[in-house]
Structure formats: structure tokens, C-alpha cells
Design an enzyme around this catalytic site. Structure first.
Site, PDB file in Angstrom:
ATOM      1  N   ARG A   1       0.823  -1.217   0.000  1.00  0.00           N
ATOM      2  CA  ARG A   1       0.000   0.000   0.000  1.00  0.00           C
ATOM      3  C   ARG A   1       0.852   1.259   0.000  1.00  0.00           C
ATOM      4  O   ARG A   1       0.575   2.210  -0.723  1.00  0.00           O
ATOM      5  CB  ARG A   1      -0.956  -0.009   1.192  1.00  0.00           C
ATOM      6  CG  ARG A   1      -2.024  -1.095   1.074  1.00  0.00           C
ATOM      7  CD  ARG A   1      -2.905  -1.158   2.296  1.00  0.00           C
ATOM      8  NE  ARG A   1      -2.083  -1.543   3.450  1.00  0.00           N
ATOM      9  CZ  ARG A   1      -2.407  -1.307   4.724  1.00  0.00           C
ATOM     10  NH1 ARG A   1      -3.513  -0.661   5.021  1.00  0.00           N
ATOM     11  NH2 ARG A   1      -1.627  -1.707   5.704  1.00  0.00           N
TER      12      ARG A   1
ATOM     13  N   ASN B   1      -6.160  -2.933   2.071  1.00  0.00           N
ATOM     14  CA  ASN B   1      -6.089  -4.380   2.173  1.00  0.00           C
ATOM     15  C   ASN B   1      -7.498  -4.932   2.290  1.00  0.00           C
ATOM     16  O   ASN B   1      -8.327  -4.372   3.006  1.00  0.00           O
ATOM     17  CB  ASN B   1      -5.301  -4.806   3.421  1.00  0.00           C
ATOM     18  CG  ASN B   1      -3.811  -4.667   3.250  1.00  0.00           C
ATOM     19  OD1 ASN B   1      -3.303  -4.572   2.145  1.00  0.00           O
ATOM     20  ND2 ASN B   1      -3.098  -4.654   4.357  1.00  0.00           N
TER      21      ASN B   1
END
Length: 90
Positions: free
Chosen positions: A19, A37
Site C-alpha cells: 500500500r 487491504n
């Protein structure tokens, strides 16, 4: 021309800085949106930018950051989003 897509990235993509690396790459390319996520182990990205930036971002997603192992990237066209930055969300 601005385009928007939802990407679902599978493989070893959680716990490897995916990320944060995606946020850095998006910022570098001028892509806006968000990354999170998912509970199934995938990473979901909603992104928007000009075609060349989005093509470059999609190519980066195929590789991911150094410690990731990307198995598949699914891309789905979506309606334009309202975003000024690229954020990591939950």
C-alpha cells in the site's frame, strides 16, 4: 482524457509494504485514489488519472514493490471518482 479503474491485486501482497509503495508510485505519476487491504488477502486500488499515467501505474501494479509476489491484477473500469490525493484506507 481521465480514466478511472478498480484494481484487485492478488498474491503475496499484504505485509510487504504494497500500500505504501502504491501510494508513492501514484504520487509520482499524478494518479489519485485510494488503496486498501481486503480481508481475503488481496489489495484493492481505486485510481484515476490520465491514460498514460494509469497505464504506467497498471504496469507497476503487475510487479509491485520489492518483497511482493503479484499473482494477478484484475482491472475494472469505473465511473470517475472525486479525489485530490492518493490515500491508504482501511
Amino acid at each position: 482524457m481521465t480514466i478511472a479503474r478498480r484494481y484487485t491485486v492478488t498474491g503475496q501482497v499484504q505485509g510487504v509494504g504494497f500500500r505504501w509503495a502504491a501510494q508513492g508510485e501514484a504520487d509520482r505519476l499524478g494518479v489519485v485514489g485510494r488503496v486498501r487491504n481486503r480481508t481475503d488477502g488481496a489489495v484493492e486500488i481505486v485510481a484515476q488519472g490520465d491514460r498514460s499515467a494509469m497505464d504506467a501505474f497498471a504496469a507497476w501494479l503487475e510487479e509491485g514493490p520489492r518483497f511482493a509476489t503479484v499473482a494477478d491484477v484484475d482491472a475494472e473500469p469505473i465511473d470517475e471518482i472525486e479525489a485530490d490525493t492518493f490515500e491508504i484506507t482501511r
